[in-house]
Design an enzyme around this catalytic site. Structure first.
Site, short mmCIF file in Angstrom:
data_model
loop_
_atom_site.label_atom_id
_atom_site.label_comp_id
_atom_site.label_asym_id
_atom_site.label_seq_id
_atom_site.Cartn_x
_atom_site.Cartn_y
_atom_site.Cartn_z
N HIS A 43 -11.67 -17.44 -17.29
CA HIS A 43 -11.08 -16.64 -16.22
C HIS A 43 -11.39 -17.32 -14.89
CE1 HIS A 43 -10.30 -12.23 -14.78
NE2 HIS A 43 -9.97 -13.08 -13.84
N GLU A 70 -7.21 -16.23 -18.39
CA GLU A 70 -6.99 -14.95 -17.71
C GLU A 70 -6.99 -15.16 -16.21
OE1 GLU A 70 -10.07 -12.38 -20.51
OE2 GLU A 70 -10.50 -12.77 -18.41
N HIS A 190 -13.48 -6.23 -22.77
CA HIS A 190 -14.38 -5.78 -21.71
C HIS A 190 -15.47 -4.88 -22.27
CE1 HIS A 190 -15.48 -5.86 -17.55
NE2 HIS A 190 -14.45 -6.64 -17.35
N1 PXP Z 1 -10.92 -9.29 -20.57
C1 PXP Z 1 -10.78 -9.47 -19.24
C2 PXP Z 1 -9.42 -9.32 -18.65
C3 PXP Z 1 -11.88 -9.81 -18.44
O1 PXP Z 1 -11.72 -10.00 -17.11
C4 PXP Z 1 -13.15 -9.98 -19.05
C5 PXP Z 1 -14.32 -10.38 -18.20
O2 PXP Z 1 -14.09 -11.64 -17.64
C6 PXP Z 1 -13.25 -9.78 -20.44
C7 PXP Z 1 -12.13 -9.43 -21.18
C8 PXP Z 1 -14.54 -9.94 -21.16
O3 PXP Z 1 -15.41 -8.91 -20.78
P1 PXP Z 1 -16.95 -9.01 -21.14
O4 PXP Z 1 -17.50 -10.16 -20.37
O5 PXP Z 1 -17.50 -7.68 -20.68
O6 PXP Z 1 -17.05 -9.21 -22.62
#
Ligand code: PXP
Length: 238
Positions: A43, A70, A190
């Site tokens: 990301h 992302e 997330h």
């Molecule tokens: N999906 C998105 C769109 C995110 O922004 C993130 C964090 O960068 C994640 C998934 C992954 O989340 P986590 O780091 O809490 O596993």
């Protein structure tokens, strides 16, 4: 089986803390692959505080498993992904200074903005995913935009899982059924972790992919990356 994409942002954060190349992001990505992960997620943010744009170019050369990028669809971000052509791009509505993604798209309000972007990505043969909250209206809005997939924002699920997992999963099941009916595939991400992952994928078995960063990298500090990836893959067995 639901696929595991490992988000390696935290590895870049650690590397950047000292300015050198330790840990080596590319080596970690290749090790994730060697240890059985199905994909790598990054990301890149506008300030490049963890993943740098140059990392994305390098990763594209060195990863063979699914590559998911992302980000907020700024022109700079779109130029990058159209150059790299990853398997999947997940669009998130983050403001540039967000610590982490904190909401899904309002797919009704952003319809006109997102349609040409999704079209550009699909024309480049990149699979598209829109990060959304588990709301039927937002899923319908995503379908109207023409995305291939949605990524359900699982922060609320993870938060309420501890108190009452059956209630926590409810809106996600409803939203997922709606997506299925509309012919859109589903990802999720997330705050997923070793406690809440198995229940999610057994309750919604048609989730295509989960992307997990924070908890997985934290677990790896104690358990090692190889073991940790094996444990997460095990949670995905239904
Ligand atoms: N999906 C998105 C769109 C995110 O922004 C993130 C964090 O960068 C994640 C998934 C992954 O989340 P986590 O780091 O809490 O596993």
């Amino acid at each position: 089986m639901t696929k595991l994409s490992v988000n390696i942002n935290k590895i870049a954060t650690l590397r950047n803390a000292r300015g050198g190349n330790n840990p080596d992001l590319i080596a970690v990505a290749r090790d994730c692959e060697r240890f059985g992960a199905d994909g790598i997620t990054v990301h890149p943010r506008p300030d490049e505080r963890h993943i740098r744009y140059s990392d994305v170019l390098e990763l594209q050369k060195h990863t063979r498993i699914e590559f998911n990028i992302e980000g907020y669809p700024s022109e700079r971000f779109l130029d990058l992904v159209l150059q790299v052509k990853p398997h999947q791009v997940t669009l998130v509505p983050d403001p540039p200074d967000a610590i982490t993604s904190n909401a899904g798209w309002d797919t009704l309000e952003n319809k006109e903005f997102l349609i040409p972007i999704i079209t550009r990505l699909k024309d480049a043969k990149i699979r598209t995913s829109l990060f959304v909250d588990p709301l039927e209206t937002m899923v319908k809005g995503a379908a109207a935009i023409g995305t291939d997939r949605i990524e359900l924002y699982t922060e609320r699920y993870a938060h309420f899982f501890i108190q009452d997992k059956y209630n926590a999963i409810k809106p996600y099941k409803v939203a997922s059924e709606m997506a299925k009916k509309l012919g859109i595939q589903i990802n999720a991400g997330h705050d997923l972790n070793l406690q809440n992952l198995h229940f999610l994928v057994t309750e919604i078995p048609f989730i295509q992919e989960v992307s997990i960063g924070h908890a997985l990298i934290c677990d790896a500090l104690y358990l090692g990356l190889e073991n940790t990836i094996a444990l997460y893959l095990n949670q995905l067995q239904k």
